[in-house]
Design a protein around this motif. Structure first.
Motif, PDB file in Angstrom:
ATOM      1  N   GLY A 108       0.320   0.523  -6.839  1.00 53.02           N
ATOM      2  CA  GLY A 108       1.587  -0.101  -7.189  1.00 53.02           C
ATOM      3  C   GLY A 108       1.548  -0.960  -8.252  1.00 53.02           C
ATOM      4  N   THR A 158       9.513  -5.047  -6.472  1.00 47.86           N
ATOM      5  CA  THR A 158       8.864  -3.555  -5.806  1.00 47.86           C
ATOM      6  C   THR A 158       7.879  -3.891  -4.861  1.00 47.86           C
ATOM      7  OG1 THR A 158       6.964  -4.093  -7.447  1.00 47.86           O
ATOM      8  CG2 THR A 158       8.850  -2.892  -8.377  1.00 47.86           C
ATOM      9  N   HIS A 182       6.136  -3.056  -0.840  1.00 47.59           N
ATOM     10  CA  HIS A 182       6.071  -2.228   0.136  1.00 47.59           C
ATOM     11  C   HIS A 182       6.663  -2.914   1.249  1.00 47.59           C
ATOM     12  CE1 HIS A 182       3.016  -4.813   1.403  1.00 47.59           C
ATOM     13  NE2 HIS A 182       2.255  -4.639   0.399  1.00 47.59           N
ATOM     14  N   ALA A 235       9.194   5.832 -10.643  1.00 50.33           N
ATOM     15  CA  ALA A 235       8.806   6.421  -9.286  1.00 50.33           C
ATOM     16  C   ALA A 235       8.647   7.975  -9.257  1.00 50.33           C
ATOM     17  CB  ALA A 235      10.002   5.983  -8.345  1.00 50.33           C
ATOM     18  N   LYS A 287       8.820   0.494  -1.590  1.00 46.25           N
ATOM     19  CA  LYS A 287       7.952   1.651  -1.729  1.00 46.25           C
ATOM     20  C   LYS A 287       7.680   2.383  -0.346  1.00 46.25           C
ATOM     21  CE  LYS A 287       5.337  -1.176  -3.918  1.00 46.25           C
ATOM     22  NZ  LYS A 287       4.172  -1.796  -4.722  1.00 46.25           N
ATOM     23  N   THR A 299      10.210   6.614  -1.515  1.00 45.62           N
ATOM     24  CA  THR A 299      10.698   5.326  -2.038  1.00 45.62           C
ATOM     25  C   THR A 299      12.133   5.261  -2.219  1.00 45.62           C
ATOM     26  OG1 THR A 299       8.623   4.938  -3.258  1.00 45.62           O
ATOM     27  CG2 THR A 299      10.406   4.190  -4.140  1.00 45.62           C
TER      28      THR A 299
END
Length: 275
Positions: free
Chosen positions: A215, A150, A152, A240, A186, A190
């Protein structure tokens, strides 16, 4: 709830039946950081419990236990003193979240490898990703298709340098293929990609999620759904969407602590519309 149509992952959502008990609803572990870094794990654990995991246990270094214990109730707590102890205590878990405030470095990397050997599906976030910045292939080697990354964009660039030049969707698809796991890139839109080629873009993003800890909540939500044996790609899509809906529902002033408490109303509305 945004839009009139039911999300297409709704049919695979793990609603409990009349004979369901807590162990049947899935067992989720969340790895905490040290005593001064426990908030992220508590956020993830609370989110996993709210989204339906039947049993949630925080696994923590010994010095963190006295900090965490007064701050939890339905969530269980187990200290561990070594990677072997962590793997032992995680036995029987259906999914484990590792990374939120876990600390960047060899300790987290070794703990992650130990968890990979348990058979639990892993949701890897934050420090769990950055700990493999200089040797990403060593992370990919221990993953399987049920695991979820996951990142960013900053974390994504560290693990998959150069891929974002092709655009976010193409980059996520390539990352999932390379890692052999589900990748959740993300951002305002997303992108969720599976190693088998499935790809989705979450369309209900909101700027209210631009707050510390959001997050960690998303990682816990994904982990809670995966623990309930929802397909990891669908679990990531569902989490999400619900994550963004919870933030949109709250609006200005949102902090990450507010998000898990918005889930019951959203889940209740989704359940009623599914009948």
């Amino acid at each position: 709830m945004t839009g009139a149509a039911l999300p297409d992952w709704r049919d695979s959502f793990p609603w409990p039946g009349p004979e369901t008990h807590k162990h049947a609803r899935g067992r989720l572990g969340v790895v905490s950081g040290r005593a001064t870094q426990t908030g992220a794990a508590r956020l993830a654990a609370r989110a996993g419990l709210r989204i339906g995991a039947g049993l949630v246990r925080i696994l923590c270094p010994p010095d963190a236990a006295a900090v965490i214990a007064p701050a939890i109730e339905a969530i269980m707590l187990t200290p561990f003193g070594s990677p072997e102890s962590l793997a032992y205590e995680a036995r029987g878990m259906d999914a484990v979240v590792i990374g939120p405030a876990a600390g960047v470095g060899d300790t987290t990397a070794i703990n992650l490898r130990a968890l990979a050997a348990t058979g639990a599906a892993l949701v890897i976030d934050a420090d769990g990703l950055t700990s493999f910045e200089h040797f990403p292939d060593e992370l990919f080697e221990v993953l399987d298709r049920d695991d979820v990354l996951t990142p960013h964009e900053g974390e994504f660039r560290r693990l998959f340098p150069g891929t974002l030049e092709a655009g976010r969707e193409a980059a996520a698809a390539e990352a999932a293929r390379r890692a052999g796991a589900v990748v959740v890139l993300k951002g305002p839109a997303t992108v969720i990609a599976a190693p088998d080629g499935r790809l989705a873009v979450n369309g209900n993003g909101t700027p209210w999620l631009a707050t510390a800890g959001s997050g960690d909540v998303l990682a816990g939500m994904i982990g809670g759904l995966v623990a309930q044996r929802m397909d990891s790609f669908d679990a990531a899509r569902a989490a999400a969407w619900l994550h963004a809906e919870a933030a949109r529902d709250f609006g200005p002033g949102l902090t990450a602590e507010d998000l898990p408490g918005r889930l019951p109303a959203l889940l209740g509305a989704l359940y009623q519309r599914a009948d």
